[in-house]
Design a protein around this motif. Structure first.
Motif, PDB file in Angstrom:
ATOM      1  N   TYR A  36     112.544 -53.398 -11.317  1.00 15.94           N
ATOM      2  CA  TYR A  36     113.515 -53.425 -10.233  1.00 15.94           C
ATOM      3  C   TYR A  36     114.370 -52.164 -10.290  1.00 15.94           C
ATOM      4  CZ  TYR A  36     112.721 -58.326  -8.934  1.00 15.94           C
ATOM      5  OH  TYR A  36     112.173 -59.502  -8.475  1.00 15.94           O
ATOM      6  N   GLN A  38     118.215 -50.585  -9.020  1.00 10.29           N
ATOM      7  CA  GLN A  38     119.532 -50.988  -8.541  1.00 10.29           C
ATOM      8  C   GLN A  38     120.408 -49.782  -8.297  1.00 10.29           C
ATOM      9  OE1 GLN A  38     122.049 -53.397 -11.149  1.00 10.29           O
ATOM     10  NE2 GLN A  38     122.986 -54.385  -9.380  1.00 10.29           N
ATOM     11  N   GLN A  42     125.020 -52.499  -5.151  1.00 11.96           N
ATOM     12  CA  GLN A  42     123.964 -53.246  -4.458  1.00 11.96           C
ATOM     13  C   GLN A  42     123.251 -54.160  -5.438  1.00 11.96           C
ATOM     14  OE1 GLN A  42     121.250 -51.054  -2.004  1.00 11.96           O
ATOM     15  NE2 GLN A  42     122.806 -49.576  -1.323  1.00 11.96           N
ATOM     16  N   GLY A  43     122.556 -55.161  -4.896  1.00 14.18           N
ATOM     17  CA  GLY A  43     121.720 -55.992  -5.746  1.00 14.18           C
ATOM     18  C   GLY A  43     120.436 -55.262  -6.090  1.00 14.18           C
ATOM     19  N   PRO A  44     119.751 -55.664  -7.155  1.00  9.65           N
ATOM     20  CA  PRO A  44     118.478 -55.044  -7.518  1.00  9.65           C
ATOM     21  C   PRO A  44     117.435 -55.200  -6.414  1.00  9.65           C
ATOM     22  CG  PRO A  44     119.320 -56.351  -9.335  1.00  9.65           C
ATOM     23  CD  PRO A  44     120.159 -56.670  -8.133  1.00  9.65           C
ATOM     24  N   PHE A  46     113.184 -55.005  -5.787  1.00  8.48           N
ATOM     25  CA  PHE A  46     111.855 -54.996  -6.389  1.00  8.48           C
ATOM     26  C   PHE A  46     111.168 -53.660  -6.113  1.00  8.48           C
ATOM     27  CE2 PHE A  46     107.857 -56.938  -7.697  1.00  8.48           C
ATOM     28  CZ  PHE A  46     106.911 -56.284  -6.930  1.00  8.48           C
ATOM     29  N   GLN A  49     105.089 -54.477  -9.554  1.00  5.56           N
ATOM     30  CA  GLN A  49     104.761 -55.490 -10.550  1.00  5.56           C
ATOM     31  C   GLN A  49     103.302 -55.370 -10.931  1.00  5.56           C
ATOM     32  OE1 GLN A  49     104.287 -59.759  -9.348  1.00  5.56           O
ATOM     33  NE2 GLN A  49     106.043 -60.060 -10.686  1.00  5.56           N
ATOM     34  N   TYR A  87     115.211 -51.403 -14.056  1.00  3.78           N
ATOM     35  CA  TYR A  87     115.087 -52.506 -14.998  1.00  3.78           C
ATOM     36  C   TYR A  87     113.618 -52.875 -15.185  1.00  3.78           C
ATOM     37  CZ  TYR A  87     120.062 -53.347 -14.047  1.00  3.78           C
ATOM     38  OH  TYR A  87     121.411 -53.219 -13.909  1.00  3.78           O
ATOM     39  N   TYR A  97     110.830 -66.609 -13.567  1.00  5.13           N
ATOM     40  CA  TYR A  97     111.978 -65.750 -13.327  1.00  5.13           C
ATOM     41  C   TYR A  97     112.472 -65.192 -14.650  1.00  5.13           C
ATOM     42  CZ  TYR A  97     114.231 -70.180 -14.515  1.00  5.13           C
ATOM     43  OH  TYR A  97     114.575 -71.346 -15.118  1.00  5.13           O
ATOM     44  N   ALA A  98     113.151 -64.075 -14.545  1.00  7.99           N
ATOM     45  CA  ALA A  98     113.678 -63.398 -15.731  1.00  7.99           C
ATOM     46  C   ALA A  98     115.067 -63.931 -16.043  1.00  7.99           C
ATOM     47  CB  ALA A  98     113.739 -61.893 -15.499  1.00  7.99           C
ATOM     48  N   PHE A 101     118.304 -59.211 -17.385  1.00  5.68           N
ATOM     49  CA  PHE A 101     117.771 -57.930 -16.971  1.00  5.68           C
ATOM     50  C   PHE A 101     118.015 -56.824 -17.989  1.00  5.68           C
ATOM     51  CE2 PHE A 101     116.698 -57.830 -12.255  1.00  5.68           C
ATOM     52  CZ  PHE A 101     116.423 -59.175 -12.201  1.00  5.68           C
TER      53      PHE A 101
ATOM     54  N   LEU B  91     125.579 -62.234  -8.275  1.00 11.14           N
ATOM     55  CA  LEU B  91     124.431 -61.913  -7.435  1.00 11.14           C
ATOM     56  C   LEU B  91     123.565 -63.145  -7.224  1.00 11.14           C
ATOM     57  CD1 LEU B  91     123.680 -58.576  -9.211  1.00 11.14           C
ATOM     58  CD2 LEU B  91     124.025 -58.735  -6.751  1.00 11.14           C
ATOM     59  N   GLY B 107     120.849 -60.460  -2.864  1.00  9.22           N
ATOM     60  CA  GLY B 107     121.934 -60.155  -1.957  1.00  9.22           C
ATOM     61  C   GLY B 107     122.758 -58.998  -2.493  1.00  9.22           C
ATOM     62  N   GLN B 108     123.788 -58.641  -1.748  1.00  7.74           N
ATOM     63  CA  GLN B 108     124.654 -57.518  -2.141  1.00  7.74           C
ATOM     64  C   GLN B 108     125.657 -57.920  -3.218  1.00  7.74           C
ATOM     65  OE1 GLN B 108     123.294 -54.831  -1.000  1.00  7.74           O
ATOM     66  NE2 GLN B 108     124.506 -54.136   0.748  1.00  7.74           N
TER      67      GLN B 108
END
Lengths: 111, 115
Positions: A36, A38, A42-44, A46, A49, A87, A97-98, A101, B91, B107-108
């Motif tokens: 990922y 980032q 902001q959010g990570p 993708f 993979q 990441y 799911y992880a 991170f 998040l 999301g942000q």
């Protein structure tokens, strides 16, 4: 759970190829390797993979050796906008799911 | 919506107050995750939802933290009696299902500051 180790930071000039290697020595048979990106505030997001060998998409390539104990994210011809945290995750097949991170690799691209 | 939406984007609260953080996942995504990211740190898993059920709450740091999901869609993370160490970016992510080879969309985030 597979633990990942990757460099804390890397520097590169624009136009160069950047390779970020991640080690995951205790990866399980059915685990997937996921990367990922980032940007600040902001959010990570993708990137790519893979499970084994090589995967390529429009953004990056992912190289995974036969023993799967490491993986290398390759970013071709980076630009300033590739400055971000990257990441490396090992996603367990039994959960999907992880859990964490880690701190990732902070890549700085300069002119 | 086109992506995962979180609200509010920023929240400043006084120590001891309760806060609610909202997450609207991508329509049709059955899996929903909450993570927390403290300044300069990686993401720390909090809780996972499959539909309205939370099979994994192992990441919730204390009983002051709770979360629910209704209608297999919107999720709310509630923090009671907030403490300064709760300050972080929260998040939310969703994915079509929970398979290991499924991409998660984030999301942000909500930046929570406890003063």
């Amino acid at each position: 759970l597979a633990k990942t180790t990757q460099p804390i930071s890397m520097d590169s000039y624009e136009g160069q190829e950047v390779n970020i290697t991640c080690s995951h020595n205790n990866i399980a048979t059915n685990d997937y390797i996921t990367w990922y990106q980032q940007f600040p505030s902001q959010g990570p997001r993708f990137i790519i993979q893979g499970y084994k060998t090589k995967v390529t998409n429009e953004v990056a390539s992912l190289f995974i050796p036969a023993d799967r104990k490491s993986s290398t994210l390759s970013l071709p011809r980076v630009s300033l906008s590739d400055t971000a945290v990257y990441y490396c995750l090992v996603v367990p097949s039994n959960s999907g799911y992880a859990l964490n991170f880690g701190k990732g690799t902070s890549l700085l691209v300069t002119p | 919506g086109a992506g995962v939406s979180q609200s509010p984007s920023n929240k400043v609260t006084e120590k001891g107050k309760d806060v609610e953080l909202r997450c609207d996942p991508i329509s049709g995504h059955t899996a929903l995750y909450w993570y927390r990211q403290s300044l300069g740190q990686g993401l720390e898993f909090l809780i996972y939802f499959q539909g309205n059920s939370a099979p994994d709450k192992s990441g919730l740091p204390s009983d002051r933290f709770s979360a629910e999901r209704t209608g297999g869609s919107v999720s709310t993370l509630t923090i009671q009696r907030t403490q300064q160490e709760d300050s972080a970016v929260y998040l939310c992510a969703s994915s079509y299902d929970r398979a290991a080879n499924t991409e998660a969309f984030f999301g942000q985030g909500t930046r929570l500051t406890v003063v």
